[in-house]
Design a protein around this motif. Structure first.
Motif, PDB file in Angstrom:
ATOM      1  N   GLY A 642       0.800  -1.210   0.000  1.00  0.00           N
ATOM      2  CA  GLY A 642       0.000   0.000   0.000  1.00  0.00           C
ATOM      3  C   GLY A 642       0.836   1.264   0.000  1.00  0.00           C
ATOM      4  O   GLY A 642       1.984   1.287   0.439  1.00  0.00           O
ATOM      5  N   SER A 643       0.224   2.316  -0.497  1.00  0.00           N
ATOM      6  CA  SER A 643       0.811   3.644  -0.414  1.00  0.00           C
ATOM      7  C   SER A 643      -0.123   4.520   0.410  1.00  0.00           C
ATOM      8  O   SER A 643      -1.335   4.289   0.446  1.00  0.00           O
ATOM      9  CB  SER A 643       1.006   4.240  -1.815  1.00  0.00           C
ATOM     10  N   ARG A 644       0.434   5.512   1.058  1.00  0.00           N
ATOM     11  CA  ARG A 644      -0.356   6.409   1.897  1.00  0.00           C
ATOM     12  C   ARG A 644      -1.546   6.956   1.121  1.00  0.00           C
ATOM     13  O   ARG A 644      -1.473   7.199  -0.079  1.00  0.00           O
ATOM     14  CB  ARG A 644       0.543   7.550   2.370  1.00  0.00           C
ATOM     15  N   THR A 645      -2.674   7.106   1.816  1.00  0.00           N
ATOM     16  CA  THR A 645      -3.873   7.607   1.168  1.00  0.00           C
ATOM     17  C   THR A 645      -3.588   8.870   0.363  1.00  0.00           C
ATOM     18  O   THR A 645      -2.838   9.764   0.816  1.00  0.00           O
ATOM     19  CB  THR A 645      -4.981   7.891   2.200  1.00  0.00           C
ATOM     20  N   ARG A 646      -4.171   8.943  -0.813  1.00  0.00           N
ATOM     21  CA  ARG A 646      -3.954  10.079  -1.704  1.00  0.00           C
ATOM     22  C   ARG A 646      -4.435  11.399  -1.098  1.00  0.00           C
ATOM     23  O   ARG A 646      -4.078  12.482  -1.579  1.00  0.00           O
ATOM     24  CB  ARG A 646      -4.677   9.835  -3.029  1.00  0.00           C
ATOM     25  N   PHE A 647      -5.254  11.317  -0.054  1.00  0.00           N
ATOM     26  CA  PHE A 647      -5.813  12.530   0.537  1.00  0.00           C
ATOM     27  C   PHE A 647      -4.829  13.239   1.469  1.00  0.00           C
ATOM     28  O   PHE A 647      -5.077  14.368   1.877  1.00  0.00           O
ATOM     29  CB  PHE A 647      -7.102  12.203   1.289  1.00  0.00           C
ATOM     30  N   ILE A 648      -3.738  12.569   1.820  1.00  0.00           N
ATOM     31  CA  ILE A 648      -2.671  13.230   2.579  1.00  0.00           C
ATOM     32  C   ILE A 648      -1.482  13.353   1.638  1.00  0.00           C
ATOM     33  O   ILE A 648      -0.646  12.456   1.514  1.00  0.00           O
ATOM     34  CB  ILE A 648      -2.307  12.435   3.850  1.00  0.00           C
TER      35      ILE A 648
END
Length: 690
Positions: A642-648
């Motif tokens: 996973g990659s960090r949520t696009r919203f942050i």
């Protein structure tokens, strides 16, 4: 950020309201401004308090409480507002106890209005209301009668059919559009579904039963008919709506029909917390509200937050500022803190669970109760690994979303008997109630229901119905009970007491764990005694049930203190001192299943915002680098990276304290010499391929 001076108006003390709250409370009273009022209430900004004061202020200035319509999304919220309004008016020197008879949910108020107007809109005054399970059962009966359950290719099951029907009704969208956007695997059945829904509506009308959606649909149809809309609108001098961002198109149409010019209309909500599109709600209602009126509504923004620390608000503000469309506001607070929310990187879900447990226990040792802490997640199964670890460590927890009161089988038994006694045409309730008797199975129950349906109203003699010899004695007793409990016999709630005692005497033969279930039936009898009539009891209990008392509710009564686990959707409106958010990675938040359109992605952003603004003092947002995905996108179960949520975004990272867990090991490998050795080794590995 002004300091407010004491103010008393109309006998109410408004001293502790801030400037924006006071503006919302007092609007339109002194200056007689007839415009609608739109209150954009940020998270933790005292929205409920403002609405309570506005209602009390209106009444204190002469509004008739019987002509105030206060609409909420739960009966408990309405009851709490009534209590607080009453207390304010009494403190202000009001005489007697004010009554707000029209405070309740959209569905509850709609049910009362439909009873008042039943004869004028083609309904029988004794119509009954089905809960979701009963509605699905009726859908299934119709589905079977039409031969759709015998298709060579599997036709959608009853729950899916009801979900499609409900989505089409509440969104007011074409069936084809609903299927394409939400149920694409059912598009091949469009014609059959249309036929099913016509037959379902016909069955409801023949049996004089309504489902949840009908309570809004009939009300909206009334509000669309000019003469009825005018009559309904004149019943209410003031209409106030809480959580307007959670309304669907039917609810918005009702309000616009009752107050087309906006006079006396107040809506309170926050577009940044619109997260219930799966229930048919649309953020467009609040975003487009100003465009429906000329002149446009007066707008008040509540942006002072009384919940969270400023660093938490700074991060949440930054996340929602990237939304494509919104009412601009910047939440602020006087609660200063040096602790930023933490963005925690962990290796996998196992480490995520260990980290959360470690933090929960550390806070508890520091004096913070478990109940003051919550773990939030996008989807229920995201907490599975954590639940295992909590159980292993003997840490009590409650996960929101268990079995509700009306879903317990024994409660449904009693209510089915009462509904059928009130409305013998209610086939679903009758089918369940009749089979409570020994010796009466599905075939006998169906034959009795057919006989009752064929008889003229009031002419069906239950005692004479053909039943097996072994069931005759019990049947005679039951038939007499139904006559005694029916709408034209006995005094409420005494008749329900008789029904409850009859059922309690039978429970041992129905359930092996009858002793555990008795508590719910006894509670049901106590609840019934608080209602003035069977109609109000059945309606309000069906639309807003309490929690179960027995362990059938799925809520363990293991400890006086327990950790809260909750989906973000269930956490809205709640707050905790410390919040941990699981799986803040793309694929989980936003969910893989909610990235099909720009609107879906924007709602996922709002979900993150809602989760962040539940925290008062401490917020951990956790990003596993490897996590497990279950049956998404047709690819089966799999591990993904996973990659960090696009919203942050990277630009927002300074708003957070970033850390990895577990922390890198210290010692010789962490010295400058060892780091240089690692660089040299990496260079040699590359040089091998020159």
């Amino acid at each position: 950020m002004t300091t407010e001076s004491p103010v008393r108006t109309g006998g109410l003390d408004l001293a502790h309201l801030n400037e924006a709250q006071r503006e919302a409370v007092e609007f339109g009273i002194r200056e007689h401004d007839a415009r609608a009022l739109l209150v954009i209430a940020g998270a933790g900004s005292g929205k409920t308090n403002t609405l309570v004061y506005r209602v009390a202020h209106l009444v204190a200035h002469g509004a008739d409480p019987g002509r105030v319509l206060l609409l909420t999304f739960s009966r408990r919220a309405a009851d709490e507002m009534i209590r607080r309004v009453t207390r304010l008016l009494v403190q202000a020197g009001g005489r007697g106890t004010p009554v707000l008879p029209w405070a309740g949910t959209f569905h509850g108020v709609g049910a009362r209005l439909l009873r008042d107007y039943a004869g004028r809109i083609g309904l029988a005054a004794d119509f009954t209301i089905h809960d979701r399970e009963d509605s699905a059962d009726l859908m299934n009966l119709v589905r079977h009668d039409l031969g759709l359950s015998a298709k060579e290719r599997r036709f959608p099951l009853k729950g899916t059919c009801l979900g499609i029907y409900s989505a089409a009704v509440n969104t007011q969208a074409e069936l084809a559009a609903v299927l394409q956007s939400t149920y694409p695997w059912c598009t091949e059945w469009e014609d059959e579904l249309r036929r099913l829904f016509r037959a379902y509506v016909g069955a409801k009308q023949a049996q004089q039963v309504l489902d949840y959606d009908d309570l809004l649909l009939y009300w909206a149809q009334m509000a669309a008919e000019p003469a009825l809309a005018r009559e309904l609108g004149e019943r209410f001098e003031h209409i106030l709506v809480d959580e307007y961002q959670d309304t669907n198109r039917l609810q918005a149409a009702i309000l616009l029909g009752l107050a087309p010019a906006g006079r006396g209309l107040t809506v309170v909500g926050d577009d940044a917390q619109a997260i219930y599109s799966f229930r048919g709600a649309t953020v467009r209602n609040i975003l487009d509200f100003p465009s429906h009126f000329s002149p446009p509504p007066h707008r008040v923004t509540l942006d002072r937050n009384y919940r969270s620390t400023q660093p938490i608000l700074d991060a949440a503000n930054a996340v929602i500022a990237l939304a494509s469309e919104r009412f601009t506001k910047e939440l602020w607070t006087e609660r200063a803190s040096a602790q930023r929310p933490r963005l925690v990187s962990v290796r996998d879900e196992a480490d995520q669970a260990h980290y959360v447990v470690e933090q929960v226990l550390a806070r508890r040792e520091a004096g913070l109760k478990l109940k003051s802490q919550a773990v939030l997640f996008r989807t229920g199964h995201h907490s599975a690994r954590l639940e295992i670890e909590l159980t292993r460590r003997n840490i009590p927890f409650v996960k929101f979303g268990g079995l509700k009161f009306l879903e317990a089988a024994h409660v449904k038994d009693v209510l089915a008997a009462l509904r059928w006694a009130q409305n013998p045409r209610d086939r679903v309730s009758g089918f369940r109630a009749l089979q409570l008797l020994d010796g009466i199975g599905p075939k006998t129950a169906a034959r009795i229901l057919d006989n009752v349906a064929a008889a003229p109203p009031g002419a069906a003699l239950l005692a004479e119905q053909p039943v097996p010899d072994g069931a005759r004695e019990g049947w005679q007793e039951f038939a007499a009970l139904v006559e005694m409990v029916g709408p034209r016999a006995g005094t409420w709630p005494a008749v329900f007491e008789k029904l409850g005692q009859w059922y309690l005497a039978r429970m041992e033969g129905l359930y092996e764990d009858a002793a555990i279930r008795r508590g719910d039936v006894e509670q049901l009898m106590q609840i019934a005694a608080t209602y003035p009539s069977r109609e109000r009891f059945l309606t309000e209990l069906t639309l807003d049930p309490p929690d179960a008392t027995s362990d059938q509710s799925g809520v363990p009564m293991l400890d006086e203190d327990y950790l809260i686990l909750s989906t973000i959707h269930s956490a809205k409106g709640q707050e905790w001192s410390a919040v941990s958010l699981l799986n803040a990675v793309d694929g989980c938040l936003p969910s893989d299943l909610a990235t099909g359109s720009a609107a879906e992605i924007e709602e996922e952003r709002r979900l993150l915002y809602v989760a962040m603004t539940r925290a008062r003092d401490q917020l951990d947002i956790i990003t596993p680098q490897r996590f497990y995905v279950t049956q998404q996108s047709g690819m089966g179960d799999r591990h993904v990276y996973g990659s960090r949520t696009r919203f942050i975004t990277n630009a927002l990272l300074p708003r957070f304290e970033q850390l990895s867990w577990p922390a890198p090991a210290e010692g010789p490998r962490g010295t400058p010499e060892s780091r240089q050795a690692a660089v040299d080794l990496a260079r040699r590995m590359r040089d091998m391929w020159k």
